[in-house]
Design a protein around this motif. Structure first.
Motif, PDB file in Angstrom:
ATOM      1  N   SER A 115      -7.062   0.778 -13.149  1.00 32.44           N
ATOM      2  CA  SER A 115      -5.914   1.094 -13.995  1.00 32.44           C
ATOM      3  C   SER A 115      -4.629   0.493 -13.455  1.00 32.44           C
ATOM      4  O   SER A 115      -4.217   0.761 -12.329  1.00 32.44           O
ATOM      5  CB  SER A 115      -5.745   2.606 -14.125  1.00 32.44           C
ATOM      6  N   VAL A 116      -4.000  -0.321 -14.289  1.00 30.82           N
ATOM      7  CA  VAL A 116      -2.681  -0.872 -14.018  1.00 30.82           C
ATOM      8  C   VAL A 116      -1.757  -0.261 -15.073  1.00 30.82           C
ATOM      9  O   VAL A 116      -1.551  -0.818 -16.146  1.00 30.82           O
ATOM     10  CB  VAL A 116      -2.693  -2.418 -14.087  1.00 30.82           C
ATOM     11  N   GLY A 117      -1.264   0.939 -14.765  1.00 28.44           N
ATOM     12  CA  GLY A 117      -0.419   1.645 -15.724  1.00 28.44           C
ATOM     13  C   GLY A 117       0.948   0.995 -15.838  1.00 28.44           C
ATOM     14  O   GLY A 117       1.405   0.274 -14.939  1.00 28.44           O
ATOM     15  N   SER A 118       1.619   1.257 -16.929  1.00 29.44           N
ATOM     16  CA  SER A 118       2.913   0.631 -17.180  1.00 29.44           C
ATOM     17  C   SER A 118       3.961   1.074 -16.160  1.00 29.44           C
ATOM     18  O   SER A 118       3.876   2.160 -15.576  1.00 29.44           O
ATOM     19  CB  SER A 118       3.401   0.976 -18.589  1.00 29.44           C
ATOM     20  N   TYR A 119       4.959   0.234 -15.967  1.00 24.65           N
ATOM     21  CA  TYR A 119       6.082   0.564 -15.092  1.00 24.65           C
ATOM     22  C   TYR A 119       6.735   1.867 -15.536  1.00 24.65           C
ATOM     23  O   TYR A 119       7.118   2.708 -14.703  1.00 24.65           O
ATOM     24  CB  TYR A 119       7.092  -0.583 -15.113  1.00 24.65           C
ATOM     25  N   HIS A 171       2.032   3.743  -7.208  1.00 25.63           N
ATOM     26  CA  HIS A 171       3.045   2.726  -6.929  1.00 25.63           C
ATOM     27  C   HIS A 171       3.647   3.020  -5.568  1.00 25.63           C
ATOM     28  O   HIS A 171       3.647   4.160  -5.086  1.00 25.63           O
ATOM     29  CB  HIS A 171       4.114   2.693  -8.022  1.00 25.63           C
ATOM     30  N   LEU A 172       4.143   1.984  -4.916  1.00 26.99           N
ATOM     31  CA  LEU A 172       4.562   2.094  -3.525  1.00 26.99           C
ATOM     32  C   LEU A 172       5.672   3.123  -3.337  1.00 26.99           C
ATOM     33  O   LEU A 172       5.650   3.918  -2.391  1.00 26.99           O
ATOM     34  CB  LEU A 172       5.004   0.728  -2.997  1.00 26.99           C
ATOM     35  N   ASP A 173       6.656   3.150  -4.258  1.00 28.42           N
ATOM     36  CA  ASP A 173       7.752   4.109  -4.123  1.00 28.42           C
ATOM     37  C   ASP A 173       7.258   5.541  -4.217  1.00 28.42           C
ATOM     38  O   ASP A 173       7.754   6.426  -3.510  1.00 28.42           O
ATOM     39  CB  ASP A 173       8.816   3.855  -5.200  1.00 28.42           C
ATOM     40  N   ILE A 218       0.817   0.313   4.083  1.00 25.58           N
ATOM     41  CA  ILE A 218      -0.591   0.047   4.400  1.00 25.58           C
ATOM     42  C   ILE A 218      -1.479   1.178   3.899  1.00 25.58           C
ATOM     43  O   ILE A 218      -2.521   0.943   3.263  1.00 25.58           O
ATOM     44  CB  ILE A 218      -0.766  -0.145   5.927  1.00 25.58           C
ATOM     45  N   GLU A 219      -1.057   2.424   4.129  1.00 26.86           N
ATOM     46  CA  GLU A 219      -1.848   3.568   3.667  1.00 26.86           C
ATOM     47  C   GLU A 219      -1.824   3.678   2.141  1.00 26.86           C
ATOM     48  O   GLU A 219      -2.808   4.068   1.514  1.00 26.86           O
ATOM     49  CB  GLU A 219      -1.325   4.857   4.303  1.00 26.86           C
ATOM     50  N   ALA A 220      -0.676   3.298   1.536  1.00 26.44           N
ATOM     51  CA  ALA A 220      -0.574   3.337   0.078  1.00 26.44           C
ATOM     52  C   ALA A 220      -1.544   2.352  -0.573  1.00 26.44           C
ATOM     53  O   ALA A 220      -2.226   2.681  -1.550  1.00 26.44           O
ATOM     54  CB  ALA A 220       0.856   3.029  -0.357  1.00 26.44           C
ATOM     55  N   VAL A 221      -1.613   1.146  -0.022  1.00 25.55           N
ATOM     56  CA  VAL A 221      -2.549   0.146  -0.545  1.00 25.55           C
ATOM     57  C   VAL A 221      -3.988   0.619  -0.359  1.00 25.55           C
ATOM     58  O   VAL A 221      -4.835   0.457  -1.254  1.00 25.55           O
ATOM     59  CB  VAL A 221      -2.314  -1.222   0.129  1.00 25.55           C
ATOM     60  N   ALA A 222      -4.267   1.263   0.782  1.00 25.62           N
ATOM     61  CA  ALA A 222      -5.610   1.806   1.018  1.00 25.62           C
ATOM     62  C   ALA A 222      -5.942   2.878  -0.017  1.00 25.62           C
ATOM     63  O   ALA A 222      -7.083   2.968  -0.497  1.00 25.62           O
ATOM     64  CB  ALA A 222      -5.706   2.381   2.429  1.00 25.62           C
ATOM     65  N   ALA A 223      -4.953   3.691  -0.398  1.00 31.51           N
ATOM     66  CA  ALA A 223      -5.172   4.726  -1.420  1.00 31.51           C
ATOM     67  C   ALA A 223      -5.458   4.098  -2.777  1.00 31.51           C
ATOM     68  O   ALA A 223      -6.321   4.574  -3.524  1.00 31.51           O
ATOM     69  CB  ALA A 223      -3.954   5.646  -1.498  1.00 31.51           C
ATOM     70  N   MET A 224      -4.735   3.027  -3.094  1.00 32.04           N
ATOM     71  CA  MET A 224      -5.003   2.321  -4.350  1.00 32.04           C
ATOM     72  C   MET A 224      -6.439   1.794  -4.377  1.00 32.04           C
ATOM     73  O   MET A 224      -7.145   1.919  -5.387  1.00 32.04           O
ATOM     74  CB  MET A 224      -4.012   1.173  -4.521  1.00 32.04           C
ATOM     75  N   LEU A 234       3.421  10.106  -8.978  1.00 31.13           N
ATOM     76  CA  LEU A 234       2.114   9.469  -8.779  1.00 31.13           C
ATOM     77  C   LEU A 234       1.065   9.976  -9.760  1.00 31.13           C
ATOM     78  O   LEU A 234       0.029   9.357  -9.946  1.00 31.13           O
ATOM     79  CB  LEU A 234       1.612   9.708  -7.353  1.00 31.13           C
ATOM     80  N   TRP A 235       1.270  11.153 -10.335  1.00 32.37           N
ATOM     81  CA  TRP A 235       0.359  11.834 -11.254  1.00 32.37           C
ATOM     82  C   TRP A 235      -1.034  11.910 -10.633  1.00 32.37           C
ATOM     83  O   TRP A 235      -1.183  12.392  -9.528  1.00 32.37           O
ATOM     84  CB  TRP A 235       0.379  11.147 -12.622  1.00 32.37           C
TER      85      TRP A 235
END
Length: 317
Positions: free
Chosen positions: A125-129, A87-89, A99-105, A51-52
């Motif tokens: 920021s939409v960082g590369s895959y 990212h979700l993973d 749900i919590e991951a999207v809230a963090a984003m 996640l950096w």
């Protein structure tokens, strides 16, 4: 061009809100921020994770807000959110559900907005895959098993979260290949939100995968892509890359550049190979050349600091 062509061009410019041009106003250069994650590391955080900097969206949001505030105080007028490797993973590795991951984003946008002085922008920021693979793939474009449609699906949840949180534009960044550029351009069109798309490059003409930058710029010609350029690239390549961008882009679109300090990231040891950094005064002198060649949004990426941004601001005032 004929008068009718000019009218068509002008009408296209009016369809899409362009926060970069609006924020730049009469200035020659809009100052972007510097390396957010590496500044967070300098503030004492260990973010060696897939996640950096996005790890802090869960573990320590206050340090993200402080880092944004430092760059704004140095003179940046655009902050890039801490969602680069969100990212979700990666969140699932921490036991965090969707749900919590999207809230963090979404929190990444809120933290930057809370730190932003009046009139300053927040770029989601939409960082590369490749960044999510945590192996340096954003500097190679080596994406086993992926194609354009899979990349589009992978990027979509984060981009939608950033849009819903109210980012002014997307910063689609450190893109190493033509394939991912096409996927991101399609995503920006789908969401109908302004964006820049910037590439990681390995030479004065090529993105990291070996695709030609000129071909990548042509592939992101959507009206919603209001700027394009390079980031997290060695400063020594940037002048040539700016020339390519300025030639390939319509004159009303911004050329966005925010190279790294010149240090090299080792994807195996997860460390920066020191001794190769560009001093702030050298960085600024190079930035003046980039501006002369047509770059009009300039900042820094990994290992550039608030002092780098303060030096840029002083140079372009």
């Amino acid at each position: 061009p004929t008068a009718s062509h000019r009218c068509i061009a002008m009408s296209k410019r009016k369809i899409v809100n362009d926060p970069l041009t609006d924020s730049r106003g009469t200035d020659s250069v809009l100052i972007l921020d510097g390396g957010l994650a590496t500044h967070i590391e300098s503030l004492g955080e260990n973010i060696d994770h897939s996640l950096w900097s996005a790890l802090c969206l869960i573990k320590n949001p206050k340090v993200i807000k402080r880092a944004h505030a430092d760059f704004y105080a140095a003179g940046a007028r655009v902050a890039i959110t801490a969602s680069y490797q969100a990212h979700l993973d990666g969140f699932h590795e921490l036991g965090v559900g969707e749900i919590e991951a999207v809230a963090a984003m979404k929190r990444s946008v809120e933290l930057a907005r809370e730190a932003a002085p009046s009139g300053c922008l927040v770029a989601g920021s939409v960082g590369s895959y490749g960044a999510s693979l945590h192996n340096g793939a954003e500097y190679t474009g080596d994406y086993p098993g992926m194609d354009e449609e899979k990349l589009l699906a992978w990027h979509r949840p984060r981009a939608k979260a950033l849009l819903e949180a109210g980012c002014d534009l997307f910063a689609c960044e450190t893109v190493p290949s033509l394939m991912e550029a096409k996927a991101l351009s399609q995503l920006v069109n789908e969401l109908e939100h302004p964006a820049w798309i910037t590439f990681s490059c390995k030479s004065g003409t090529e993105v990291s995968s070996g695709d030609l930058l000129a071909d990548c710029i042509k592939a992101v010609g959507s009206e919603w892509v209001i700027g394009a350029g390079v980031n997290c690239t060695h400063p020594k390549f940037v002048a040539s890359l700016v020339e390519i961008c300025r030639k390939a882009l319509p004159p009303w679109k911004s050329v966005v550049v925010y190279p790294n300090s010149g240090e090299v990231w080792n994807g195996i040891t997860h460390t920066w190979e020191t001794g190769t950094a560009t001093a702030d005064n050298q960085f600024v002198e190079m930035a003046k050349q980039w501006a002369e060649l047509g770059a009009n949004c300039i900042g820094g990426c990994c290992r550039t600091t608030p002092s780098t941004i303060a030096a840029l601001k002083a140079a372009f005032e």
